[in-house]
Design an enzyme around this catalytic site. Structure first.
Site, PDB file in Angstrom:
ATOM      1  N   TYR C  60      24.422 -16.701  81.462  1.00 23.75           N
ATOM      2  CA  TYR C  60      24.944 -17.252  80.205  1.00 23.75           C
ATOM      3  C   TYR C  60      26.461 -17.368  80.260  1.00 23.75           C
ATOM      4  CZ  TYR C  60      21.077 -17.113  76.715  1.00 23.75           C
ATOM      5  OH  TYR C  60      19.973 -17.348  75.960  1.00 23.75           O
ATOM      6  N   ARG C  70      34.551 -27.989  80.404  1.00 25.40           N
ATOM      7  CA  ARG C  70      34.220 -29.351  79.972  1.00 25.40           C
ATOM      8  C   ARG C  70      34.776 -29.648  78.586  1.00 25.40           C
ATOM      9  NH1 ARG C  70      30.168 -33.740  78.820  1.00 25.40           N
ATOM     10  NH2 ARG C  70      31.635 -34.828  77.499  1.00 25.40           N
ATOM     11  N   ASP C  74      37.833 -32.297  77.292  1.00 21.80           N
ATOM     12  CA  ASP C  74      37.738 -33.206  76.134  1.00 21.80           C
ATOM     13  C   ASP C  74      38.921 -32.999  75.194  1.00 21.80           C
ATOM     14  OD1 ASP C  74      35.384 -34.386  76.945  1.00 21.80           O
ATOM     15  OD2 ASP C  74      34.093 -33.093  75.743  1.00 21.80           O
ATOM     16  N   MET C  78      41.973 -35.652  74.164  1.00 17.43           N
ATOM     17  CA  MET C  78      42.353 -36.056  72.806  1.00 17.43           C
ATOM     18  C   MET C  78      43.832 -35.809  72.570  1.00 17.43           C
ATOM     19  SD  MET C  78      39.240 -34.912  70.358  1.00 17.43           S
ATOM     20  CE  MET C  78      38.939 -33.300  71.003  1.00 17.43           C
ATOM     21  N   PHE C  99      35.623 -36.534  70.816  1.00 21.22           N
ATOM     22  CA  PHE C  99      35.660 -35.448  69.836  1.00 21.22           C
ATOM     23  C   PHE C  99      34.249 -34.972  69.474  1.00 21.22           C
ATOM     24  CE2 PHE C  99      36.369 -38.934  66.532  1.00 21.22           C
ATOM     25  CZ  PHE C  99      35.196 -38.747  65.807  1.00 21.22           C
ATOM     26  N   ASN C 120      23.687  -9.954  75.811  1.00 18.39           N
ATOM     27  CA  ASN C 120      22.620  -9.656  76.758  1.00 18.39           C
ATOM     28  C   ASN C 120      22.997  -8.540  77.713  1.00 18.39           C
ATOM     29  OD1 ASN C 120      19.946 -10.973  77.319  1.00 18.39           O
ATOM     30  ND2 ASN C 120      21.096 -12.713  76.553  1.00 18.39           N
ATOM     31  N   ASP C 131      15.663  -2.607  79.041  1.00 14.97           N
ATOM     32  CA  ASP C 131      15.789  -4.056  78.991  1.00 14.97           C
ATOM     33  C   ASP C 131      15.659  -4.455  77.532  1.00 14.97           C
ATOM     34  OD1 ASP C 131      15.793  -6.842  79.549  1.00 14.97           O
ATOM     35  OD2 ASP C 131      14.976  -6.450  81.518  1.00 14.97           O
ATOM     36  N   ASN C 138      13.306 -13.698  77.026  1.00  8.95           N
ATOM     37  CA  ASN C 138      14.749 -13.753  77.153  1.00  8.95           C
ATOM     38  C   ASN C 138      15.152 -14.763  78.230  1.00  8.95           C
ATOM     39  OD1 ASN C 138      17.305 -12.904  76.451  1.00  8.95           O
ATOM     40  ND2 ASN C 138      17.339 -11.267  77.975  1.00  8.95           N
ATOM     41  N   SER C 141      14.679 -18.154  76.875  1.00  9.62           N
ATOM     42  CA  SER C 141      15.789 -18.521  75.984  1.00  9.62           C
ATOM     43  C   SER C 141      16.959 -19.059  76.782  1.00  9.62           C
ATOM     44  CB  SER C 141      16.273 -17.303  75.202  1.00  9.62           C
ATOM     45  OG  SER C 141      15.327 -16.895  74.278  1.00  9.62           O
ATOM     46  N   THR C 145      18.398 -22.940  76.711  1.00  5.11           N
ATOM     47  CA  THR C 145      19.785 -23.245  76.370  1.00  5.11           C
ATOM     48  C   THR C 145      20.429 -24.060  77.480  1.00  5.11           C
ATOM     49  OG1 THR C 145      19.859 -21.090  75.297  1.00  5.11           O
ATOM     50  CG2 THR C 145      21.948 -22.210  75.618  1.00  5.11           C
ATOM     51  N   THR C 197      17.823 -20.346  71.301  1.00 10.00           N
ATOM     52  CA  THR C 197      18.638 -19.418  70.521  1.00 10.00           C
ATOM     53  C   THR C 197      17.797 -18.671  69.496  1.00 10.00           C
ATOM     54  OG1 THR C 197      20.442 -20.974  70.789  1.00 10.00           O
ATOM     55  CG2 THR C 197      20.732 -19.242  69.154  1.00 10.00           C
ATOM     56  N   THR C 200      16.096 -15.914  71.114  1.00 11.46           N
ATOM     57  CA  THR C 200      17.039 -14.821  71.367  1.00 11.46           C
ATOM     58  C   THR C 200      17.199 -13.963  70.120  1.00 11.46           C
ATOM     59  OG1 THR C 200      18.266 -16.173  72.915  1.00 11.46           O
ATOM     60  CG2 THR C 200      19.403 -14.279  72.010  1.00 11.46           C
ATOM     61  N   THR C 207      14.613  -5.670  69.763  1.00 10.26           N
ATOM     62  CA  THR C 207      15.237  -4.733  70.699  1.00 10.26           C
ATOM     63  C   THR C 207      15.999  -3.647  69.958  1.00 10.26           C
ATOM     64  OG1 THR C 207      15.476  -6.557  72.252  1.00 10.26           O
ATOM     65  CG2 THR C 207      16.761  -4.584  72.687  1.00 10.26           C
ATOM     66  N   HIS C 280      27.124 -23.420  58.181  1.00 10.20           N
ATOM     67  CA  HIS C 280      28.001 -22.324  57.797  1.00 10.20           C
ATOM     68  C   HIS C 280      27.538 -20.983  58.361  1.00 10.20           C
ATOM     69  CE1 HIS C 280      31.358 -20.373  56.110  1.00 10.20           C
ATOM     70  NE2 HIS C 280      30.520 -19.366  55.960  1.00 10.20           N
ATOM     71  N   GLU C 282      26.104 -20.539  60.975  1.00  8.57           N
ATOM     72  CA  GLU C 282      26.456 -20.617  62.390  1.00  8.57           C
ATOM     73  C   GLU C 282      27.867 -20.091  62.640  1.00  8.57           C
ATOM     74  OE1 GLU C 282      25.147 -21.219  65.195  1.00  8.57           O
ATOM     75  OE2 GLU C 282      26.843 -21.750  66.476  1.00  8.57           O
ATOM     76  N   TYR C 284      29.291 -17.720  61.123  1.00 11.14           N
ATOM     77  CA  TYR C 284      29.222 -16.261  61.158  1.00 11.14           C
ATOM     78  C   TYR C 284      28.467 -15.774  62.372  1.00 11.14           C
ATOM     79  CZ  TYR C 284      31.815 -16.018  57.068  1.00 11.14           C
ATOM     80  OH  TYR C 284      32.864 -16.142  56.227  1.00 11.14           O
ATOM     81  N   SER C 295      36.039  -4.434  67.659  1.00 12.03           N
ATOM     82  CA  SER C 295      35.902  -3.057  67.196  1.00 12.03           C
ATOM     83  C   SER C 295      35.815  -2.101  68.380  1.00 12.03           C
ATOM     84  CB  SER C 295      34.652  -2.904  66.328  1.00 12.03           C
ATOM     85  OG  SER C 295      34.718  -3.770  65.227  1.00 12.03           O
ATOM     86  N   SER C 311      31.971   1.366  55.921  1.00 11.91           N
ATOM     87  CA  SER C 311      32.387   0.178  55.172  1.00 11.91           C
ATOM     88  C   SER C 311      32.261  -1.049  56.068  1.00 11.91           C
ATOM     89  CB  SER C 311      33.819   0.333  54.670  1.00 11.91           C
ATOM     90  OG  SER C 311      34.684   0.483  55.764  1.00 11.91           O
ATOM     91  N   THR C 355      35.557  -9.600  54.850  1.00 16.51           N
ATOM     92  CA  THR C 355      36.364  -9.866  56.034  1.00 16.51           C
ATOM     93  C   THR C 355      37.676  -9.095  55.968  1.00 16.51           C
ATOM     94  OG1 THR C 355      35.394 -12.060  55.933  1.00 16.51           O
ATOM     95  CG2 THR C 355      37.115 -11.724  57.548  1.00 16.51           C
ATOM     96  N   LYS C 358      37.352  -5.544  56.948  1.00 15.77           N
ATOM     97  CA  LYS C 358      37.337  -5.330  58.389  1.00 15.77           C
ATOM     98  C   LYS C 358      38.731  -5.299  58.973  1.00 15.77           C
ATOM     99  CE  LYS C 358      33.474  -8.043  59.639  1.00 15.77           C
ATOM    100  NZ  LYS C 358      32.543  -7.502  58.728  1.00 15.77           N
ATOM    101  N   HIS C 415      42.891 -25.307  60.627  1.00 18.59           N
ATOM    102  CA  HIS C 415      42.238 -24.127  60.045  1.00 18.59           C
ATOM    103  C   HIS C 415      41.092 -23.646  60.917  1.00 18.59           C
ATOM    104  CE1 HIS C 415      39.406 -21.776  57.777  1.00 18.59           C
ATOM    105  NE2 HIS C 415      38.543 -22.774  57.847  1.00 18.59           N
ATOM    106  N   PHE C 416      40.182 -24.549  61.242  1.00 18.02           N
ATOM    107  CA  PHE C 416      39.004 -23.992  61.928  1.00 18.02           C
ATOM    108  C   PHE C 416      39.302 -23.614  63.367  1.00 18.02           C
ATOM    109  CE2 PHE C 416      37.513 -28.594  62.187  1.00 18.02           C
ATOM    110  CZ  PHE C 416      37.522 -28.716  63.560  1.00 18.02           C
ATOM    111  N   HIS C 417      40.312 -24.234  63.972  1.00 14.81           N
ATOM    112  CA  HIS C 417      40.686 -23.726  65.297  1.00 14.81           C
ATOM    113  C   HIS C 417      41.352 -22.359  65.186  1.00 14.81           C
ATOM    114  CE1 HIS C 417      39.917 -27.892  66.661  1.00 14.81           C
ATOM    115  NE2 HIS C 417      39.651 -27.321  67.814  1.00 14.81           N
TER     116      HIS C 417
END
Ligand code: HEM
Ligand code: CU
Lengths: 88, 201, 658
Positions: C60, C70, C74, C78, C99, C120, C131, C138, C141, C145, C197, C200, C207, C280, C282, C284, C295, C311, C355, C358, C415-417
């Site tokens: 994986y 790859r 791309d 851009m 894109f 994994n 395992d 597994n 899976s 993918t 997925t 998995t 497990t 959305h 996804e 998380y 952590s 907490s 968030t 954390k 923002h999302f990057h």
């Protein structure tokens, strides 16, 4: 035997829903609520009487899993209908 | 992972691997709930978009639907009896009730295919309108599940005939039982929110 | 019927012709090399048919790194195109394709495989298992993918790339407006990977629930295990929605139904709704395992127990619920009405609370700790401020009314990057540096690691910080060009240079992997970081059976406790017993190949062929049903030999942190 009891009960619920839907003159909303409730009761009946959700050492995990699944299902269905109604 | 038998439990729960498989299958059913919920959501949103094509009232016929429903309900009951016989260690009873279950299931699938053919002859196809697209895909997915279930159950029955009732074959039978009941639950909602609701309005 | 043969290969573009030739030559080269080295048998036996979670994890990770390459190319294309006003490198169609594939590959074939790969390798070790619950599943899976990713990647030489954005909004993505087969690739390739997925997710839930070692209660699980567990739950909750959405898209495109089309009563916005119902959660799914890795890294290198463990657990469980209740924030501008937009604004802002909890926990973990500035720790340190920028701009976007201003601008892209790169990529890097010795028995070079770190972090900020301001000035996303009068030129150039610096950073990682594989010291301790959790209680790399004797957990940070109390560390000869392990199987890879073939036919709308290939899938399932192989037993002598080899290493380098 629970199997027989469950079977009879599910037949009763099915025909009750049929009757309410086609043979009464209640309002559309009332009918949907009643038959929806009957469906939920019947689903619960299958879960507990036929599928024995509460069996096995992992019954707690199984129950939480199904409840979470139902939560997502309700959010998906009700949420989509609400969002896609475009404020109407 | 090793085969520590705990013979105090029913066959299908006797090994740790079996318990994991059963829990795993419950979680898979959780995923299936959400899969069907998404199809229901799509149907609910699109069910009044006829694009000039036929509506629920034009198509649905209560007699056929009731027959399908009762066939599936009964099969769920006989499937429960099959597992009950398995718990009593009665292999023959298990197989007999299983065969009855599958025949009822096959009857259901046959009627459903027949129903679809009728609709298509009336000019109501998957391509006609958004309502029909969502109707055919929701019901088709359920019907496909039932058909797959029949094929799968046949495989499991062959294994039971060949190997007898062991923890492994018992687990497989138990899991297919769960699957079968679950498909009945889905049908209850199709019956209520597709057919009955469609015929009320 | 179907797609004609003359549309099969993309022709006429010198760039693509070049790539086609390059791909062909590379493939011939690889096949020739493996044949020359006589490694086919070895590959098949040790890797293609393996069910060992560690090897599957490594495959994986390898796939994720390749896909990062790859997707990164791309991204660079851009940036090169928009570096100057009226750029001429790519035309509009080409930019659209780039894109689209960038987004899909980065999220589904880079982020997911890397995270699932690390899960994994590490989760079974952290919970003291041999395992995962279903080893063969597994493997399936992984191969699904992989099969999906390969199918998606061949699109640019065979048939044409999808070009409707990674969100593939209808009506644009429908047959009417995108008649080619590019978007069939989108619908089918992602479907195949998505099924993998989902499996998995189920596998890891079972497990974690069933295979924890004695004494490890839920509240004694390491944080990475917790976050991966919750991630698996979110996977099972959301991937079925994607499955359905993609299936409906396939029906619309290939079988002429009317779910999302403009004609026939279809509702294009229903696609958007379903896509984000999955999309959305996804987000998380990719960010939670990353949080878990931070952590572990932060508590190891601060030499302290994680602050606020409880907490932390409650906040991730809270996220499992909240993450399903915010999807509409991706399409506030649809005009769903004030009630809908307000509710979803509020739920979105609520997610900032767990968030934030954390972030404070991590900061308090570091407080008064003896922090060791290893490369892994540096990634965690850089993550905090960068992610806060991503998070606070997220709260800005969460306000429905304000979003009308930001929507589809480069502000959003920035923002999302700022969320995804610190939240996923930094974490994966931290995890790789941290767990590399566990996977391969040698460390990654720290000096090269620090070069990698500084180039990447500086490059990243330089690329994406300007995009906030460009977006506020009105630069829109997915636009292949802009005129000089807009005044975007200078900042765009800064951003493009930043992307180059970032790419150099990635280059250092690749070189580091190569260098370390060749030259790094192999004589290292099994616990080089003086770490806290159970994966370090066995050899590095871990033997295929993981633990000769399963440890017993008495406290959080179980291995730390064992070390402090000298409890359960050594292994007595008479404690060694036979170990039962699952056998390898060729079925998963064969099934995945059949899936790939069926998918390929479906993409080209050769329906009968697809159906026939699908029968192959059923045949595979039947074979599996009749397979009663129950695994094998590892003899005591073999275990003894393996354990002796690592337990008595002399002159080992204990602590690599200088
Ligand atoms: C390697 C460094 C990266 C660079 C230089 C880069 C650059 C870009 C650029 C220029 C765009 C398109 C802007 C436009 O709309 O014109 C974009 C879009 C996007 N990027 Fe990245 N990116 C990088 C890494 C990532 C990563 C790591 C992820 C996810 C984990 C990611 C996910 C996305 C997504 C989902 C889109 C939206 C695609 C679409 O509009 O359909 N990117 N990126
Ligand atoms: Cu979101």
């Amino acid at each position: 035997m629970t199997q027989v009891f469950g079977f009879v009960l599910s037949l009763v619920l099915t025909f009750a829903a049929l009757f309410v839907a086609l043979k009464t003159s209640l309002s559309f909303n009332a009918i949907i609520w009643i038959i929806g409730t009957l469906a939920v009761i019947q689903a619960a009946l299958q879960l507990f009487m036929f599928m024995h959700l509460k069996d096995g050492e992992d019954s707690k995990a199984q129950t939480i899993n199904i409840l979470y699944g139902i939560f997502i299902a309700v959010v998906t269905v009700a949420g989509s209908i609400w969002v896609m109604s475009f404020g109407m | 992972m090793s085969a520590n038998l705990n013979t105090a439990l029913p066959l299908e729960y006797q090994t740790e691997q079996n318990r994991m498989n059963i829990l795993g299958f419950w979680i898979f059913l959780g995923a299936e709930i959400i899969l069907f919920a998404t199809l229901f959501a799509t149907y609910s949103v699109l069910s009044t978009r006829f694009a000039g094509g036929p509506t629920q009232n034009d198509l649905f016929e209560i007699k056929g639907v009731m027959t399908e429903t009762i066939l599936l309900l009964t099969s769920s009951f006989t499937c429960g009896l099959a597992i009950y016989e398995m718990h009593r260690g009665n292999k023959k009873g298990l197989l007999t009730w299983m065969i009855i279950t599958l025949l009822l299931g096959a009857g259901f699938v046959g009627l459903e295919i027949n129903e679809f053919i009728t609709y298509v002859h009336e000019g109501a196809t998957m391509q006609t309108s958004a309502f029909l697209s969502s109707f055919f895909v929701l019901l088709g997915t359920h019907g496909l599940h039932v058909s797959m279930g029949i094929g799968w159950a046949v495989m499991v029955m062959i294994q039971i005939v060949k190997r007898g009732l062991t923890p492994v074959t018992a687990r497989k039978a138990f899991i297919i039982g769960l699957y079968w009941h679950f498909l009945d639950v889905v049908w209850i909602f199709i019956f209520t929110f597709v057919y009955l609701k469609g015929m009320v309005s | 019927m179907g797609i004609k043969w003359d549309k099969f290969f993309i022709t006429g573009d010198p760039l693509i012709l070049g790539s086609q030739i390059a791909i062909l030559l590379t493939m011939i080269g690889i096949v020739a090399l493996v044949t020359y080295l006589k490694k086919w048998k070895w590959l098949w036996r040790e890797w293609f048919t393996t069910v060992d979670h560690k090897r599957i994890g490594i495959m994986y990770i390898l796939m994720g790194v390749l896909m990062f390459f790859r997707g990164g190319v791309d991204g660079l294309l851009m940036k090169a195109q928009t570096a100057t006003a009226d750029g001429k490198l790519l035309d509009a169609q080409h930019y659209n394709e780039v894109f689209t594939t960038h987004g899909v590959i980065m999220i589904l074939f880079m982020a997911m495989p890397l995270l699932i790969g690390i899960m994994n390798v590490i989760i079974p070790l952290q919970i003291g298992a041999r395992d995962v619950a279903f080893p063969q599943l597994n493997a399936l899976s992984f191969w699904l993918t992989f099969s999906g990713a390969m199918l998606f990647n061949i699109s640019f030489v065979i048939g044409g790339s999808p070009d409707a954005g990674w969100t593939a909004y209808f009506p644009l993505a429908g047959k009417e407006f995108t008649p080619g087969i590019g978007n069939n690739f989108y619908a089918v390739a992602i479907q195949i990977a998505g099924i993998g997925t989902l499996m998995t997710g189920i596998n890891f839930i079972v497990t974690v629930l069933k295979m924890r070692v004695k004494g490890m209660t839920l509240m004694k699980m390491p944080m990475f295990t917790w976050t991966s567990f919750i991630t698996s739950i979110i996977i099972v909750a959301s991937f079925p929605i994607l499955t359905v959405a993609l299936a409906l898209m396939t029906f619309d495109r290939i079988f002429g139904t009317h779910f999302f089309t403009l004609g026939g009563g279809g509702l294009d916005m229903m696609w958007v709704n379903l896509f984000w119902l999955w999309g959305h959660p996804e987000v998380y799914i990719v960010v939670l395992p990353a949080f878990g890795m931070f952590s572990e890294v932060i508590s190891t290198f601060s030499r302290k127990m994680l602050f606020g463990y409880k907490s932390m657990v409650f906040s991730i469980v809270g996220i499992a619920f909240l993450s399903m209740l915010v999807w509409v924030h991706h399409f506030f501008t649809m005009g769903a009405g004030p009630a809908v937009n307000s509710i979803f604004s509020i739920t979105t802002m609520m997610i900032a609370i767990p968030t934030g909890v954390k972030i404070f926990n991590w900061l308090f973990t570091m407080r008064k700790g003896r922090i060791q500035f290893t490369t892994a720790m540096l990634w965690a340190l850089a993550f905090v401020p960068c992610f806060i920028i991503g998070g606070t701009t997220g709260v800005m976007l969460a306000m429905g009314a304000a979003d009308y201003q930001y929507h589809n601008s480069l502000f959003l892209v920035a923002h999302f990057h700022y969320v995804l790169i610190p939240g996923v990529v930094f974490a994966v890097f931290a995890g790789l540096y941290y767990w590399w010795p566990k996977m391969f028995g040698h460390m990654l070079n720290e000096k090269l690691g620090k070069l990698h770190f500084w180039f990447f972090v500086i490059g990243f900020n330089m690329t994406f910080l300007p995009m906030f301001f460009l977006g506020l000035d009105g630069a829109v996303r997915r636009s292949y060009t802009y005129s000089a009068e807009t005044g975007f030129g200078p900042l765009m150039l800064v951003s493009a240079i930043g992307a180059g610096i970032l790419a150099i950073g990635f280059g250092f990682l690749c070189y580091n992997i190569y260098w370390s594989a060749r030259y790094a010291d192999r004589n290292i301790s099994s616990d080089p970081w003086d770490a806290r959790t159970l994966e370090w209680a066995t050899a590095s790399p871990a033997p295929f059976y993981n633990f000769a004797k399963l440890p017993e957990v008495k406290s959080l940070d179980a291995f730390w406790y064992m070390k402090k109390n000298n409890d359960g560390l050594e292994l007595r000869e008479n404690e060694i017993k036979e170990i039962h392990m699952p056998s390898n199987s060729g079925l998963p890879i064969i099934m995945a190949i059949v899936f790939g073939i069926a998918g390929f036919f479906l993409i080209f709308e050769w329906k009968i062929a697809a159906l026939v290939a699908a029968l192959g899938i059923i045949a595979g399932l039947i074979v599996r049903s009749f397979d009663y192989n129950d695994g094998f037993h590892v003899p005591v002598d073999e275990i003894k030999a393996t354990e002796k080899a690592w337990r008595k290493v002399d002159k080992e380098v204990k602590d690599h942190v200088s």
